[in-house]
Scaffold this motif. Structure first.
Motif, PDB file in Angstrom:
ATOM      1  N   ALA A  66       4.302   5.562   7.848  1.00 30.44           N
ATOM      2  CA  ALA A  66       4.152   6.078   9.184  1.00 30.44           C
ATOM      3  C   ALA A  66       2.048   6.723   8.729  1.00 30.44           C
ATOM      4  O   ALA A  66       1.067   6.627   9.106  1.00 30.44           O
ATOM      5  N   GLN A  67       3.049   6.870   6.757  1.00 29.62           N
ATOM      6  CA  GLN A  67       1.177   7.301   6.569  1.00 29.62           C
ATOM      7  C   GLN A  67       0.457   6.450   5.256  1.00 29.62           C
ATOM      8  O   GLN A  67      -0.910   6.525   5.793  1.00 29.62           O
ATOM      9  N   ALA A  68       0.796   5.054   5.481  1.00 31.67           N
ATOM     10  CA  ALA A  68       0.461   3.980   5.032  1.00 31.67           C
ATOM     11  C   ALA A  68      -1.570   3.448   6.014  1.00 31.67           C
ATOM     12  O   ALA A  68      -0.611   2.239   6.041  1.00 31.67           O
ATOM     13  N   HIS A  69      -1.681   4.151   6.933  1.00 26.84           N
ATOM     14  CA  HIS A  69      -3.217   3.666   7.340  1.00 26.84           C
ATOM     15  C   HIS A  69      -4.173   4.373   7.111  1.00 26.84           C
ATOM     16  O   HIS A  69      -4.363   5.561   6.491  1.00 26.84           O
ATOM     17  N   ILE A  70      -5.002   3.188   7.162  1.00 22.92           N
ATOM     18  CA  ILE A  70      -6.844   3.558   6.142  1.00 22.92           C
ATOM     19  C   ILE A  70      -7.471   4.348   7.259  1.00 22.92           C
ATOM     20  O   ILE A  70      -8.052   5.226   6.455  1.00 22.92           O
ATOM     21  N   GLY A  71      -7.094   4.190   8.518  1.00 22.90           N
ATOM     22  CA  GLY A  71      -7.410   5.389   9.275  1.00 22.90           C
ATOM     23  C   GLY A  71      -7.282   7.036   8.766  1.00 22.90           C
ATOM     24  O   GLY A  71      -8.127   7.708   9.883  1.00 22.90           O
ATOM     25  N   GLN A  72      -5.767   7.057   8.223  1.00 24.29           N
ATOM     26  CA  GLN A  72      -5.543   8.425   7.701  1.00 24.29           C
ATOM     27  C   GLN A  72      -6.332   9.147   6.865  1.00 24.29           C
ATOM     28  O   GLN A  72      -6.496   9.957   6.647  1.00 24.29           O
ATOM     29  N   PHE A  73      -6.971   7.764   6.050  1.00 19.87           N
ATOM     30  CA  PHE A  73      -7.467   8.759   4.832  1.00 19.87           C
ATOM     31  C   PHE A  73      -8.470   8.439   4.926  1.00 19.87           C
ATOM     32  O   PHE A  73      -9.825   8.481   5.006  1.00 19.87           O
ATOM     33  N   MET A 115       0.543  -1.282   0.082  1.00 17.18           N
ATOM     34  CA  MET A 115      -0.129   0.363   0.146  1.00 17.18           C
ATOM     35  C   MET A 115       0.906   1.651  -0.373  1.00 17.18           C
ATOM     36  O   MET A 115       0.440   2.583  -0.855  1.00 17.18           O
ATOM     37  N   ALA A 116       1.991   1.396   0.997  1.00 15.34           N
ATOM     38  CA  ALA A 116       2.737   2.032   0.616  1.00 15.34           C
ATOM     39  C   ALA A 116       3.067   2.988  -0.099  1.00 15.34           C
ATOM     40  O   ALA A 116       3.386   4.188  -1.202  1.00 15.34           O
ATOM     41  N   ASP A 117       3.636   1.240  -0.977  1.00 19.80           N
ATOM     42  CA  ASP A 117       4.486   1.530  -2.383  1.00 19.80           C
ATOM     43  C   ASP A 117       3.916   1.765  -3.341  1.00 19.80           C
ATOM     44  O   ASP A 117       3.711   3.480  -4.036  1.00 19.80           O
ATOM     45  N   LYS A 118       2.815   1.338  -3.528  1.00 19.45           N
ATOM     46  CA  LYS A 118       2.003   1.958  -4.766  1.00 19.45           C
ATOM     47  C   LYS A 118       0.995   2.713  -4.084  1.00 19.45           C
ATOM     48  O   LYS A 118       1.466   4.008  -5.448  1.00 19.45           O
ATOM     49  N   PHE A 119       1.643   3.877  -3.497  1.00 14.57           N
ATOM     50  CA  PHE A 119       1.071   5.342  -3.090  1.00 14.57           C
ATOM     51  C   PHE A 119       1.572   6.161  -2.860  1.00 14.57           C
ATOM     52  O   PHE A 119       1.859   7.399  -2.855  1.00 14.57           O
ATOM     53  N   CYS A 120       2.837   5.726  -2.997  1.00 22.82           N
ATOM     54  CA  CYS A 120       3.844   6.977  -2.446  1.00 22.82           C
ATOM     55  C   CYS A 120       3.830   7.347  -1.509  1.00 22.82           C
ATOM     56  O   CYS A 120       3.980   8.212  -1.254  1.00 22.82           O
ATOM     57  N   LEU A 121       3.357   6.134  -0.531  1.00 19.13           N
ATOM     58  CA  LEU A 121       2.987   7.055   1.440  1.00 19.13           C
ATOM     59  C   LEU A 121       4.449   6.342   2.544  1.00 19.13           C
ATOM     60  O   LEU A 121       4.850   5.597   1.391  1.00 19.13           O
TER      61      LEU A 121
END
Length: 137
Positions: free
Chosen positions: A105-112, A96-102
Motif C-alpha cells: 500500500a505504501q509503494a506508490h510514487i504518488g505518495q512519495f 520497489m516495496a522490498d527495496k525500500f521496506c514498504l
C-alpha cells in the motif's frame, strides 16, 4: 470516525483544504476529463493531485510543481522496468516495496516526497543498467 464521514485532505504546503474539482480547473483545454484535488488556495498555492478514474480516491498526496515534476521523472524511469519486460508490473512494484521496506500500500510514487522519488530514480536506473550489462554479456 465512521466510514460515512469523509476525511479532509489538507495541503502539506499551506494547510489549506483540498477541493475535488474537474481536471479542466487546473489543465484547462489540455484536460482529458477526470478529477483533481486542488488546494483551496490555488493558484496562489499551486498544489494538486489527480484522482483515480471514476472514484474520489486521490492518486497520492498534493504536490507542488517541483514535486509533480519529480514524481513524473520517477515514474518515467521506474516504469521502464516493467515496460521493457524486465519484471512484470506487479513484480516491479513488489521490488520497489522490498527495496525500500514498504508495504504494498505504501509503494506508490504518488505518495512519495522528493527524497523517495530520488531513491526510486537511483535504484531503478541501477536495475536497468544491470539488465543492459547482463543482456550485453
Amino acid at each position: 470516525q465512521t466510514l460515512k464521514q469523509k476525511k479532509t485532505i489538507r495541503c502539506p504546503y499551506c494547510g489549506g483544504t483540498a477541493i475535488l474539482r474537474d481536471a479542466s480547473f487546473v489543465y484547462g483545454d489540455r484536460s482529458y476529463g477526470g478529477k483533481v484535488y486542488v488546494c483551496s488556495r490555488y493558484p496562489a498555492c499551486d498544489a494538486y493531485v489527480g484522482v483515480h478514474p471514476g472514484t474520489r480516491i486521490p492518486k497520492g498526496t498534493l504536490a507542488d510543481p517541483a514535486l509533480r515534476k519529480k514524481r513524473m521523472l520517477a515514474h518515467h524511469v521506474f516504469d521502464q522496468i516493467w515496460q521493457r519486460g524486465i519484471l512484470s508490473r506487479a513484480d516491479a512494484y513488489r521490488w520497489m516495496a522490498d527495496k525500500f521496506c514498504l508495504s504494498d500500500a505504501q509503494a506508490h510514487i504518488g505518495q512519495f516526497g522528493n527524497y523517495m522519488c530520488d531513491q526510486v530514480i537511483l535504484e531503478s536506473r541501477k536495475l536497468l543498467a544491470n539488465q543492459c550489462l547482463q543482456a550485453a554479456g
